[in-house]
Write an enzyme that holds these catalytic residues in place. Structure first.
Site, PDB file in Angstrom:
ATOM      1  N   ASP A 185       8.791 -22.947  -1.858  1.00 56.22           N
ATOM      2  CA  ASP A 185       8.360 -24.429  -2.302  1.00 56.22           C
ATOM      3  C   ASP A 185       8.602 -25.454  -1.329  1.00 56.22           C
ATOM      4  O   ASP A 185       9.261 -26.625  -1.803  1.00 56.22           O
ATOM      5  CB  ASP A 185       9.299 -24.635  -3.536  1.00 56.22           C
ATOM      6  CG  ASP A 185       8.717 -23.915  -4.788  1.00 56.22           C
ATOM      7  OD1 ASP A 185       7.990 -22.821  -4.598  1.00 56.22           O
ATOM      8  OD2 ASP A 185       9.419 -23.782  -5.915  1.00 56.22           O
ATOM      9  N   LYS A 241       3.261 -20.632  -8.727  1.00 53.62           N
ATOM     10  CA  LYS A 241       4.278 -20.241  -9.734  1.00 53.62           C
ATOM     11  C   LYS A 241       4.278 -21.435 -10.585  1.00 53.62           C
ATOM     12  O   LYS A 241       3.938 -22.377 -10.106  1.00 53.62           O
ATOM     13  CB  LYS A 241       5.495 -19.930  -9.225  1.00 53.62           C
ATOM     14  CG  LYS A 241       6.165 -20.780  -8.542  1.00 53.62           C
ATOM     15  CD  LYS A 241       7.577 -20.204  -7.806  1.00 53.62           C
ATOM     16  CE  LYS A 241       8.487 -21.250  -7.309  1.00 53.62           C
ATOM     17  NZ  LYS A 241       8.965 -22.337  -8.157  1.00 53.62           N
ATOM     18  N   CYS A 271      15.246 -22.599  -7.143  1.00 51.31           N
ATOM     19  CA  CYS A 271      14.072 -21.548  -6.883  1.00 51.31           C
ATOM     20  C   CYS A 271      14.413 -20.590  -5.848  1.00 51.31           C
ATOM     21  O   CYS A 271      13.921 -19.477  -5.839  1.00 51.31           O
ATOM     22  CB  CYS A 271      12.744 -22.279  -6.509  1.00 51.31           C
ATOM     23  SG  CYS A 271      11.988 -23.229  -8.131  1.00 51.31           S
TER      24      CYS A 271
HETATM   25  C1  VGL Z   1      12.492 -26.329  -8.494  1.00 49.87           C
HETATM   26  C2  VGL Z   1      12.895 -27.569 -10.311  1.00 49.87           C
HETATM   27  C3  VGL Z   1      11.685 -27.460 -10.940  1.00 49.87           C
HETATM   28  C4  VGL Z   1      12.565 -25.866  -7.253  1.00 49.87           C
HETATM   29  C5  VGL Z   1      10.959 -26.158  -9.108  1.00 49.87           C
HETATM   30  O1  VGL Z   1      11.831 -25.649  -6.173  1.00 49.87           O
HETATM   31  O2  VGL Z   1      13.830 -25.518  -6.905  1.00 49.87           O
HETATM   32  N1  VGL Z   1      13.143 -26.813  -9.215  1.00 49.87           N
HETATM   33  N2  VGL Z   1      10.677 -26.791 -10.247  1.00 49.87           N
END
Ligand code: VGL
Ligand code: ZN
Length: 204
Positions: free
Chosen positions: A8, A106, A151
């Site tokens: 991410d 995702k 994540c």
């Molecule tokens: C994430 C919260 C919501 C992350 C993704 O990438 O850690 N955290 N969506």
């Protein structure tokens, strides 16, 4: 065979983004020094529909940080972030994506969140990343990215559960710290669950 998993590394998770992680962009030069040591690199991309039920905005009366029951699972409510096809969902521009072999989306199902790059939070569905890595003959994964306490943590722990030797490169990750100490706790939890914790200096 080892693989590097980039978790991410998207505009919404670095300063200026909707769910910015403190110093989130600082990991990018570190990741660039690590990349040449890997033949296989995959990336996860948080990829939500605007109607995603992890967004506080989709629950009138609730605010960011509140925890609700979402179809049977506890769900932290987040600001609107990483909406499909928006700037916030794009990979950070300075990240060298030319070395990335495959991208896995995702969080596409609006009814369930997906912190891990392998499965959603209820393990109801898989992204295909586990199968892909296994088919490539990967035995060992190195995990980096954002955010350490969400994540990154769930991706690393799922990697262990799938049988991969799993290594977290700590200085190539940054966390949210919704509560002070969350990142430290996440590192401890990963270690307890069989994740090896190293520093990028092992690649120098
Ligand atoms: C994430 C919260 C919501 C992350 C993704 O990438 O850690 N955290 N969506
Ligand atoms: Zn998300």
């Amino acid at each position: 065979m080892k693989a590097l998993i980039l978790v991410d590394i998207q505009n919404d998770f670095v300063p200026g983004g909707a769910l910015a992680v403190n110093n989130g962009a600082d990991i990018i030069p570190v990741i660039h020094t690590i990349m040449p040591h890997f033949e296989l690199i995959v990336a996860t991309q948080d990829w939500h529909p605007l109607s995603h039920e992890s967004f506080a905005a989709n629950h009138p009366g609730e605010k960011t940080g509140n925890v609700i029951d979402l179809h049977g699972l506890p769900q932290i409510l987040w600001p609107v972030h990483c909406v499909q096809h928006t700037k916030g969902a794009e990979f950070v521009e300075s990240l060298d994506m030319s070395r990335v072999n495959r991208i896995f989306h995702k969080g596409t199902d609006k009814t369930i969140d997906s912190y891990s790059g392998f499965f959603d939070n209820g393990r109801r569905g898989a992204t295909g990343m586990g199968e892909f890595l296994m088919n490539q003959g990967v035995k060992e994964v190195y995990v980096v990215g954002l955010a350490t306490d969400y994540c990154v943590k769930y991706t690393a722990m799922d990697a262990v559960s799938l049988g991969f030797k799993t290594v977290l490169i700590e200085d190539a990750c940054r966390g949210v710290n919704l509560q002070p100490g969350d990142v430290t706790k996440a590192i401890e939890e990963m270690r307890r669950n069989g994740v090896e914790i190293v520093d990028s200096s092992v690649f120098r």
